[in-house]
Structures are given as structure tokens and as C-alpha cells.
Design a protein around this motif. Structure first.
Motif, PDB file in Angstrom:
ATOM      1  N   ASP A  32     -41.365  22.503  36.426  1.00  0.00           N
ATOM      2  CA  ASP A  32     -40.547  21.936  35.351  1.00  0.00           C
ATOM      3  C   ASP A  32     -40.311  22.950  34.233  1.00  0.00           C
ATOM      4  O   ASP A  32     -39.249  22.957  33.606  1.00  0.00           O
ATOM      5  N   SER A  33     -41.282  23.795  33.993  1.00  0.00           N
ATOM      6  CA  SER A  33     -41.199  24.736  32.884  1.00  0.00           C
ATOM      7  C   SER A  33     -40.143  25.819  33.086  1.00  0.00           C
ATOM      8  O   SER A  33     -39.760  26.494  32.126  1.00  0.00           O
ATOM      9  N   VAL A  34     -39.676  26.002  34.317  1.00  0.00           N
ATOM     10  CA  VAL A  34     -38.707  27.067  34.573  1.00  0.00           C
ATOM     11  C   VAL A  34     -37.375  26.541  35.104  1.00  0.00           C
ATOM     12  O   VAL A  34     -36.435  27.328  35.286  1.00  0.00           O
ATOM     13  N   LYS A  35     -37.285  25.255  35.348  1.00  0.00           N
ATOM     14  CA  LYS A  35     -36.035  24.686  35.868  1.00  0.00           C
ATOM     15  C   LYS A  35     -34.878  24.990  34.929  1.00  0.00           C
ATOM     16  O   LYS A  35     -34.987  24.834  33.722  1.00  0.00           O
ATOM     17  N   GLY A  36     -33.773  25.418  35.529  1.00  0.00           N
ATOM     18  CA  GLY A  36     -32.597  25.733  34.746  1.00  0.00           C
ATOM     19  C   GLY A  36     -32.583  27.142  34.199  1.00  0.00           C
ATOM     20  O   GLY A  36     -31.545  27.603  33.707  1.00  0.00           O
ATOM     21  N   ARG A  37     -33.717  27.832  34.272  1.00  0.00           N
ATOM     22  CA  ARG A  37     -33.800  29.211  33.771  1.00  0.00           C
ATOM     23  C   ARG A  37     -34.064  30.211  34.897  1.00  0.00           C
ATOM     24  O   ARG A  37     -33.574  31.330  34.857  1.00  0.00           O
ATOM     25  N   PHE A  38     -34.854  29.800  35.879  1.00  0.00           N
ATOM     26  CA  PHE A  38     -35.218  30.687  36.982  1.00  0.00           C
ATOM     27  C   PHE A  38     -34.510  30.241  38.259  1.00  0.00           C
ATOM     28  O   PHE A  38     -34.297  29.049  38.482  1.00  0.00           O
ATOM     29  N   THR A  39     -34.208  31.213  39.118  1.00  0.00           N
ATOM     30  CA  THR A  39     -33.610  30.928  40.414  1.00  0.00           C
ATOM     31  C   THR A  39     -34.309  31.756  41.478  1.00  0.00           C
ATOM     32  O   THR A  39     -34.435  32.986  41.331  1.00  0.00           O
ATOM     33  N   ILE A  40     -34.751  31.091  42.519  1.00  0.00           N
ATOM     34  CA  ILE A  40     -35.350  31.785  43.652  1.00  0.00           C
ATOM     35  C   ILE A  40     -34.317  31.851  44.777  1.00  0.00           C
ATOM     36  O   ILE A  40     -33.594  30.882  45.028  1.00  0.00           O
ATOM     37  N   PHE A  41     -34.221  33.006  45.407  1.00  0.00           N
ATOM     38  CA  PHE A  41     -33.330  33.147  46.549  1.00  0.00           C
ATOM     39  C   PHE A  41     -33.876  34.234  47.447  1.00  0.00           C
ATOM     40  O   PHE A  41     -34.784  34.983  47.070  1.00  0.00           O
ATOM     41  N   ARG A  42     -33.324  34.324  48.637  1.00  0.00           N
ATOM     42  CA  ARG A  42     -33.861  35.269  49.603  1.00  0.00           C
ATOM     43  C   ARG A  42     -32.746  35.923  50.393  1.00  0.00           C
ATOM     44  O   ARG A  42     -31.665  35.367  50.548  1.00  0.00           O
ATOM     45  N   ASP A  43     -33.068  37.084  50.928  1.00  0.00           N
ATOM     46  CA  ASP A  43     -32.175  37.809  51.820  1.00  0.00           C
ATOM     47  C   ASP A  43     -32.998  38.135  53.060  1.00  0.00           C
ATOM     48  O   ASP A  43     -33.783  39.091  53.066  1.00  0.00           O
ATOM     49  N   ASN A  44     -32.843  37.355  54.091  1.00  0.00           N
ATOM     50  CA  ASN A  44     -33.669  37.544  55.284  1.00  0.00           C
ATOM     51  C   ASN A  44     -33.349  38.845  56.005  1.00  0.00           C
ATOM     52  O   ASN A  44     -34.196  39.395  56.699  1.00  0.00           O
ATOM     53  N   ALA A  45     -32.147  39.343  55.834  1.00  0.00           N
ATOM     54  CA  ALA A  45     -31.793  40.620  56.457  1.00  0.00           C
ATOM     55  C   ALA A  45     -32.563  41.776  55.822  1.00  0.00           C
ATOM     56  O   ALA A  45     -32.786  42.804  56.469  1.00  0.00           O
ATOM     57  N   LYS A  46     -32.965  41.601  54.566  1.00  0.00           N
ATOM     58  CA  LYS A  46     -33.718  42.632  53.851  1.00  0.00           C
ATOM     59  C   LYS A  46     -35.195  42.298  53.733  1.00  0.00           C
ATOM     60  O   LYS A  46     -35.940  43.014  53.056  1.00  0.00           O
ATOM     61  N   ASN A  47     -35.621  41.199  54.357  1.00  0.00           N
ATOM     62  CA  ASN A  47     -37.035  40.779  54.268  1.00  0.00           C
ATOM     63  C   ASN A  47     -37.497  40.685  52.811  1.00  0.00           C
ATOM     64  O   ASN A  47     -38.618  41.093  52.483  1.00  0.00           O
ATOM     65  N   THR A  48     -36.655  40.141  51.963  1.00  0.00           N
ATOM     66  CA  THR A  48     -36.956  40.130  50.534  1.00  0.00           C
ATOM     67  C   THR A  48     -36.650  38.768  49.922  1.00  0.00           C
ATOM     68  O   THR A  48     -35.640  38.143  50.259  1.00  0.00           O
TER      69      THR A  48
END
Length: 127
Positions: free
Chosen positions: A61-77
């Protein structure tokens, strides 16, 4: 599985940082991934997680709207984009991997399923 977190640093309040976590191995695309943080004198806490496909995400809850998690599986990151940073975001940030299989649920918002952890990267937000 080895995890290498990077991207931390010193930033003023209101600023942004992007953390990265590079994973070794050829099965990264089947891992659920998470970010956690630990501030001095406090327990480690959940920040965000993302399912193996990227289709499901969870946030504290403390980071909703401010932080975004995402991934790039082609880069293993996996990434954590942090905007509108606050001094209370100051902590060591850790990435973690759940290699148990392509199973997704709310438990990904806890530390329980993560068997692999990176070394941490320091984020300091000045006021």
C-alpha cells in the motif's frame, strides 16, 4: 539462481530511480519475482511482485501509484521503477525469485515463496 540488483543511489525527495535485477539461468521466464526492502532498525518488508508472465502484479500500500514493477524475460531482468520518492523509502532494496513454478497467488506479497535473494542495493532519499 543468482540475482544481481543494481540502480540504487542518492536522490532528492520527489525524484525517481529505476532498480534492475538481473538473473542467471535459462528459466527466468518461469520465476515469479519480488522486490523487498529493509530500512535501518526495521524488518524487511514487501514492496512489489510480478508473476512469471508479467500478467499479475502486487504492491505494498505504501508504494501503490508511485512504484511500478515490470520484467523483460528476454533480458532475464526485473525492474522496479520508483517515482515520487519519499525519505521513508530509504532502505536497502532486495530482489527475490520464486522458482517453484508458474503458480500465482496473493502469497507472492509475502517473503514465503522466495527461495533466492540478491545482495541488495541501497536507496537513499533526502528531504
Amino acid at each position: 539462481v543468482q540475482l544481481q540488483a543494481s540502480g540504487g543511489g542518492l536522490v532528492q525527495a520527489g525524484g525517481s530511480l529505476r532498480l534492475s535485477c538481473a538473473a542467471s539461468g535459462r528459466t527466468f521466464s518461469s520465476f515469479n519475482m519480488g522486490w523487498f526492502r529493509q530500512a535501518p532498525g526495521k524488518e524487511r518488508e514487501f514492496v512489489a511482485s510480478i508473476s512469471w508472465s508479467g500478467g499479475t502484479t502486487y504492491y505494498a500500500d505504501s508504494v501503490k501509484g508511485r512504484f511500478t514493477i515490470f520484467r523483460d524475460n528476454a533480458k532475464n531482468t526485473v525492474y522496479l521503477q520508483m517515482n515520487s520518492l519519499k525519505p521513508e523509502d530509504t532502505a536497502v532494496y532486495y530482489c527475490a525469485a520464486d522458482s517453484a513454478g508458474r503458480i500465482v497467488g496473493s502469497w507472492l506479497a509475502t517473503s514465503a515463496p522466495y527461495g533466492y535473494w540478491g545482495q541488495g542495493t541501497q536507496v537513499t532519499v533526502s528531504s
